[in-house]
Motif scaffolding. Structure first.
Motif, PDB file in Angstrom:
ATOM      1  N   LEU A   1      31.492  -6.615 -27.394  1.00 39.17           N
ATOM      2  CA  LEU A   1      30.154  -6.121 -27.726  1.00 39.17           C
ATOM      3  C   LEU A   1      29.828  -4.894 -26.897  1.00 39.17           C
ATOM      4  CD1 LEU A   1      27.703  -7.011 -29.562  1.00 39.17           C
ATOM      5  CD2 LEU A   1      26.639  -7.791 -27.447  1.00 39.17           C
ATOM      6  N   TYR A   2      29.206  -3.926 -27.544  1.00 39.29           N
ATOM      7  CA  TYR A   2      28.831  -2.682 -26.877  1.00 39.29           C
ATOM      8  C   TYR A   2      27.373  -2.716 -26.421  1.00 39.29           C
ATOM      9  CZ  TYR A   2      28.115   2.363 -26.207  1.00 39.29           C
ATOM     10  OH  TYR A   2      27.819   3.589 -25.679  1.00 39.29           O
ATOM     11  N   ALA A   3      26.495  -3.213 -27.300  1.00 38.96           N
ATOM     12  CA  ALA A   3      25.054  -3.168 -27.007  1.00 38.96           C
ATOM     13  C   ALA A   3      24.378  -4.441 -27.483  1.00 38.96           C
ATOM     14  CB  ALA A   3      24.409  -1.958 -27.686  1.00 38.96           C
ATOM     15  N   TYR A   4      23.260  -4.766 -26.829  1.00 36.95           N
ATOM     16  CA  TYR A   4      22.453  -5.913 -27.244  1.00 36.95           C
ATOM     17  C   TYR A   4      21.011  -5.457 -27.380  1.00 36.95           C
ATOM     18  CZ  TYR A   4      21.066 -10.769 -27.852  1.00 36.95           C
ATOM     19  OH  TYR A   4      20.597 -11.948 -28.391  1.00 36.95           O
ATOM     20  N   ASN A   5      20.411  -5.793 -28.525  1.00 38.82           N
ATOM     21  CA  ASN A   5      19.013  -5.425 -28.776  1.00 38.82           C
ATOM     22  C   ASN A   5      18.088  -6.604 -28.518  1.00 38.82           C
ATOM     23  OD1 ASN A   5      16.834  -5.825 -31.235  1.00 38.82           O
ATOM     24  ND2 ASN A   5      16.664  -3.864 -30.229  1.00 38.82           N
ATOM     25  N   HIS A   6      17.031  -6.339 -27.772  1.00 35.06           N
ATOM     26  CA  HIS A   6      15.979  -7.334 -27.559  1.00 35.06           C
ATOM     27  C   HIS A   6      14.706  -6.553 -27.239  1.00 35.06           C
ATOM     28  CE1 HIS A   6      15.034 -11.569 -27.131  1.00 35.06           C
ATOM     29  NE2 HIS A   6      14.366 -11.333 -26.021  1.00 35.06           N
ATOM     30  N   ASN A   7      13.846  -6.398 -28.226  1.00 35.74           N
ATOM     31  CA  ASN A   7      12.650  -5.575 -28.059  1.00 35.74           C
ATOM     32  C   ASN A   7      11.567  -6.298 -27.267  1.00 35.74           C
ATOM     33  OD1 ASN A   7      13.777  -3.491 -29.592  1.00 35.74           O
ATOM     34  ND2 ASN A   7      12.911  -4.258 -31.501  1.00 35.74           N
ATOM     35  N   VAL A   8      10.749  -5.514 -26.559  1.00 38.18           N
ATOM     36  CA  VAL A   8       9.574  -6.108 -25.899  1.00 38.18           C
ATOM     37  C   VAL A   8       8.389  -6.153 -26.872  1.00 38.18           C
ATOM     38  CG1 VAL A   8      10.300  -5.402 -23.592  1.00 38.18           C
ATOM     39  CG2 VAL A   8       8.794  -3.891 -24.907  1.00 38.18           C
ATOM     40  N   ASP A   9       8.500  -5.435 -27.970  1.00 35.51           N
ATOM     41  CA  ASP A   9       7.535  -5.407 -29.087  1.00 35.51           C
ATOM     42  C   ASP A   9       6.263  -4.612 -28.803  1.00 35.51           C
ATOM     43  OD1 ASP A   9       9.237  -6.713 -30.742  1.00 35.51           O
ATOM     44  OD2 ASP A   9       8.171  -8.619 -30.747  1.00 35.51           O
ATOM     45  N   THR A  10       5.523  -4.977 -27.755  1.00 37.08           N
ATOM     46  CA  THR A  10       4.248  -4.310 -27.496  1.00 37.08           C
ATOM     47  C   THR A  10       3.944  -4.418 -26.003  1.00 37.08           C
ATOM     48  OG1 THR A  10       1.932  -4.171 -28.246  1.00 37.08           O
ATOM     49  CG2 THR A  10       2.872  -6.383 -28.011  1.00 37.08           C
ATOM     50  N   SER A  11       2.734  -4.121 -25.615  1.00 40.53           N
ATOM     51  CA  SER A  11       2.372  -4.237 -24.195  1.00 40.53           C
ATOM     52  C   SER A  11       2.256  -5.706 -23.812  1.00 40.53           C
ATOM     53  CB  SER A  11       1.043  -3.543 -23.920  1.00 40.53           C
ATOM     54  OG  SER A  11      -0.025  -4.279 -24.520  1.00 40.53           O
ATOM     55  N   GLU A  12       2.336  -5.989 -22.528  1.00 42.56           N
ATOM     56  CA  GLU A  12       2.196  -7.360 -22.055  1.00 42.56           C
ATOM     57  C   GLU A  12       0.811  -7.907 -22.390  1.00 42.56           C
ATOM     58  OE1 GLU A  12       3.156  -9.987 -18.030  1.00 42.56           O
ATOM     59  OE2 GLU A  12       3.188  -7.793 -17.940  1.00 42.56           O
ATOM     60  N   GLU A  13      -0.213  -7.041 -22.332  1.00 41.16           N
ATOM     61  CA  GLU A  13      -1.586  -7.472 -22.598  1.00 41.16           C
ATOM     62  C   GLU A  13      -1.800  -7.846 -24.067  1.00 41.16           C
ATOM     63  OE1 GLU A  13      -1.512  -4.776 -19.066  1.00 41.16           O
ATOM     64  OE2 GLU A  13      -0.675  -4.714 -21.084  1.00 41.16           O
ATOM     65  N   HIS A  14      -1.132  -7.127 -24.968  1.00 41.48           N
ATOM     66  CA  HIS A  14      -1.327  -7.356 -26.404  1.00 41.48           C
ATOM     67  C   HIS A  14      -0.352  -8.394 -26.954  1.00 41.48           C
ATOM     68  CE1 HIS A  14      -2.727  -6.410 -30.403  1.00 41.48           C
ATOM     69  NE2 HIS A  14      -1.538  -6.001 -30.811  1.00 41.48           N
ATOM     70  N   TYR A  15       0.645  -8.728 -26.169  1.00 44.96           N
ATOM     71  CA  TYR A  15       1.754  -9.566 -26.632  1.00 44.96           C
ATOM     72  C   TYR A  15       1.284 -10.923 -27.170  1.00 44.96           C
ATOM     73  CZ  TYR A  15       6.283 -11.965 -26.542  1.00 44.96           C
ATOM     74  OH  TYR A  15       7.405 -12.667 -26.884  1.00 44.96           O
ATOM     75  N   ASP A  16       0.374 -11.580 -26.452  1.00 47.65           N
ATOM     76  CA  ASP A  16      -0.068 -12.920 -26.854  1.00 47.65           C
ATOM     77  C   ASP A  16      -0.830 -12.920 -28.183  1.00 47.65           C
ATOM     78  OD1 ASP A  16       1.117 -13.998 -24.651  1.00 47.65           O
ATOM     79  OD2 ASP A  16      -0.727 -14.170 -23.471  1.00 47.65           O
ATOM     80  N   ASP A  17      -1.320 -11.757 -28.597  1.00 47.54           N
ATOM     81  CA  ASP A  17      -1.985 -11.668 -29.894  1.00 47.54           C
ATOM     82  C   ASP A  17      -0.983 -11.622 -31.046  1.00 47.54           C
ATOM     83  OD1 ASP A  17      -4.467 -11.599 -28.676  1.00 47.54           O
ATOM     84  OD2 ASP A  17      -4.520  -9.407 -28.571  1.00 47.54           O
ATOM     85  N   ILE A  18       0.269 -11.373 -30.713  1.00 50.38           N
ATOM     86  CA  ILE A  18       1.310 -11.187 -31.728  1.00 50.38           C
ATOM     87  C   ILE A  18       2.284 -12.359 -31.766  1.00 50.38           C
ATOM     88  CG2 ILE A  18       3.151  -9.644 -32.530  1.00 50.38           C
ATOM     89  CD1 ILE A  18       0.331  -8.461 -32.695  1.00 50.38           C
ATOM     90  N   ILE A  19       2.597 -12.917 -30.596  1.00 50.94           N
ATOM     91  CA  ILE A  19       3.615 -13.974 -30.483  1.00 50.94           C
ATOM     92  C   ILE A  19       3.142 -15.014 -29.463  1.00 50.94           C
ATOM     93  CG2 ILE A  19       6.031 -14.484 -29.871  1.00 50.94           C
ATOM     94  CD1 ILE A  19       6.453 -11.356 -30.344  1.00 50.94           C
ATOM     95  N   SER A  20       3.328 -16.297 -29.818  1.00 49.86           N
ATOM     96  CA  SER A  20       2.968 -17.345 -28.863  1.00 49.86           C
ATOM     97  C   SER A  20       4.142 -18.254 -28.502  1.00 49.86           C
ATOM     98  CB  SER A  20       1.828 -18.214 -29.429  1.00 49.86           C
ATOM     99  OG  SER A  20       2.293 -19.005 -30.502  1.00 49.86           O
ATOM    100  N   THR A  21       5.251 -18.116 -29.239  1.00 53.13           N
ATOM    101  CA  THR A  21       6.352 -19.066 -29.072  1.00 53.13           C
ATOM    102  C   THR A  21       7.364 -18.670 -28.001  1.00 53.13           C
ATOM    103  OG1 THR A  21       7.353 -17.981 -30.992  1.00 53.13           O
ATOM    104  CG2 THR A  21       6.252 -20.097 -31.369  1.00 53.13           C
TER     105      THR A  21
ATOM    106  N   THR B   1       7.451 -16.046 -24.178  1.00 58.06           N
ATOM    107  CA  THR B   1       6.626 -15.214 -23.301  1.00 58.06           C
ATOM    108  C   THR B   1       7.232 -13.824 -23.109  1.00 58.06           C
ATOM    109  OG1 THR B   1       7.745 -15.859 -21.253  1.00 58.06           O
ATOM    110  CG2 THR B   1       5.966 -17.308 -22.047  1.00 58.06           C
ATOM    111  N   TYR B   2       6.420 -12.953 -22.572  1.00 59.07           N
ATOM    112  CA  TYR B   2       6.890 -11.605 -22.243  1.00 59.07           C
ATOM    113  C   TYR B   2       8.012 -11.688 -21.211  1.00 59.07           C
ATOM    114  CZ  TYR B   2       5.863  -6.558 -22.536  1.00 59.07           C
ATOM    115  OH  TYR B   2       5.907  -5.209 -22.802  1.00 59.07           O
ATOM    116  N   ASP B   3       7.844 -12.581 -20.252  1.00 57.10           N
ATOM    117  CA  ASP B   3       8.885 -12.746 -19.226  1.00 57.10           C
ATOM    118  C   ASP B   3      10.187 -13.243 -19.828  1.00 57.10           C
ATOM    119  OD1 ASP B   3       7.395 -11.807 -17.116  1.00 57.10           O
ATOM    120  OD2 ASP B   3       6.730 -13.784 -16.445  1.00 57.10           O
TER     121      ASP B   3
END
Length: 346
Positions: A149-169, A171-173
């Protein structure tokens, strides 16, 4: 030449993001030319190797099991099918082949063993191989690295503050821990985010700060624009404007000068002129192919026409040799998929 920094403040990034538009683009274009060939764009292909049925609740995602979308659940593809798709992508001009599975996390089972076979096989084609499989451990990251494998993708998606409004399953950490495991395996890190999720400009700044202040800047930073999907919580959300896309890309280019900045999801809604502005502002990577996981994307002929108009040439694979696999062997299963008995590349 701009110094590489990992200690950006929100205020500094916000000041850049809010520059007068043409000044921002000029500054980003200047930084881009200091570190990259402005006529070169990496072409990648993204294939969904396991579709739908994901237990996560990402509000934008058509593959979440809890939402009623038009996506049909499909089990993990066979190695031979993936190899055929990779060969088609290579023939169409892609130098990187990305495989995405709708999993919450990687599990040590037969499916993961099959993915390792896919990685070995695609690597044997001489393409950069990327995976996005959800969360993974340091040991799993190392297994992927050892497979080529050359690369692995794992996005943070948005800011830590806005994250809980988008995903709950998750954590940002959780996301940051996966990126740390990827780095420890000396894999190329691909991590970016999505705009158009109902976030503020401050959230975009926060997302970029997270990426720019990682111990090492991601080698690739995908900037996605929301593609609203019927049946998801964000189905009625308006995507971000082209001007917001350009601002986000330009800011990413200035604060992460050496990273590849990928103009990703939502490109079908952009005109050639809009995409040209994104390239001018520092984007130097795109996904090619009719489908981006499960959402529509410009077709190969459209991209070829755009590249011809802009005199853009595709970037070759393994240009960053520090991440290139040094040696690998193709196992019998992957070899059979390639139609060969054994391959060793050094």
């Amino acid at each position: 030449m701009d110094m590489i920094r990992n200690n950006w403040t929100r205020e500094e990034i916000e000041e850049i993001y809010n520059l007068p538009f043409l000044d921002l683009v000029y500054r980003a274009a200047t930084v881009h030319r200091q570190h990259h060939d402005p006529q070169e764009v990496q072409v990648s292909t993204l294939l969904s190797i396991k579709t739908g049925g994901c237990p996560e609740d990402c509000s934008y995602c058509s593959q979440a099991a809890r939402y009623h979308t038009n996506v049909k659940v499909q089990k993990l593809m066979e190695v031979e099918e993936v190899m055929a798709a990779a060969e088609r992508a290579q023939d169409a001009g892609s130098s990187r082949f990305c495989m995405g599975a709708a999993w919450r996390e990687v599990r040590d089972n037969r499916d993961f063993d099959k993915v390792l076979e896919m990685v070995k096989g695609v690597n044997a084609l001489g393409m950069e191989v990327c995976c996005t499989l959800g969360m993974l451990s340091e040991e799993q990251a190392q297994k992927l690295k050892d497979a080529g494998l050359y690369a692995y993708n794992h996005n943070v998606d948005t800011s830590e503050e806005h994250y809980d409004d988008i995903i709950s399953t998750r954590t940002y950490d959780d996301r940051l821990n996966t990126l740390e495991n990827v780095r420890k395996a000396n894999l190329s890190v691909c991590s970016g985010g999505i705009i158009g999720l109902g976030e503020s400009s401050k959230d975009r700044v926060g997302m970029l700060q997270t990426l720019a202040n990682l111990p090492k800047h991601p080698d690739s930073v995908p900037i996605n624009n929301l593609v609203p999907v019927a049946g998801t919580p964000l189905e009625g959300q308006d995507p971000a404007s082209v001007w917001d896309m350009v601002r986000t890309i330009a800011t990413a280019r200035i604060i992460m000068p050496k990273s590849m900045v990928r103009l990703s999801a939502g490109r079908l809604e952009l005109s050639y002129e809009g995409q040209a502005f994104c390239f001018m502002a520092g984007a130097n990577s795109v996904f090619s192919g009719d489908v981006l996981l499960t959402t529509p994307n410009p077709n190969v002929n459209s991209d070829k026409e755009l590249f011809q108009i802009l005199s853009i040439k595709p970037r070759k694979a393994f240009k960053d040799e520090s991440k290139a696999p040094v040696e690998f062997q193709v196992t019998p299963t992957a070899g059979k998929a390639l139609g060969i008995e054994e391959v060793v590349i050094s």
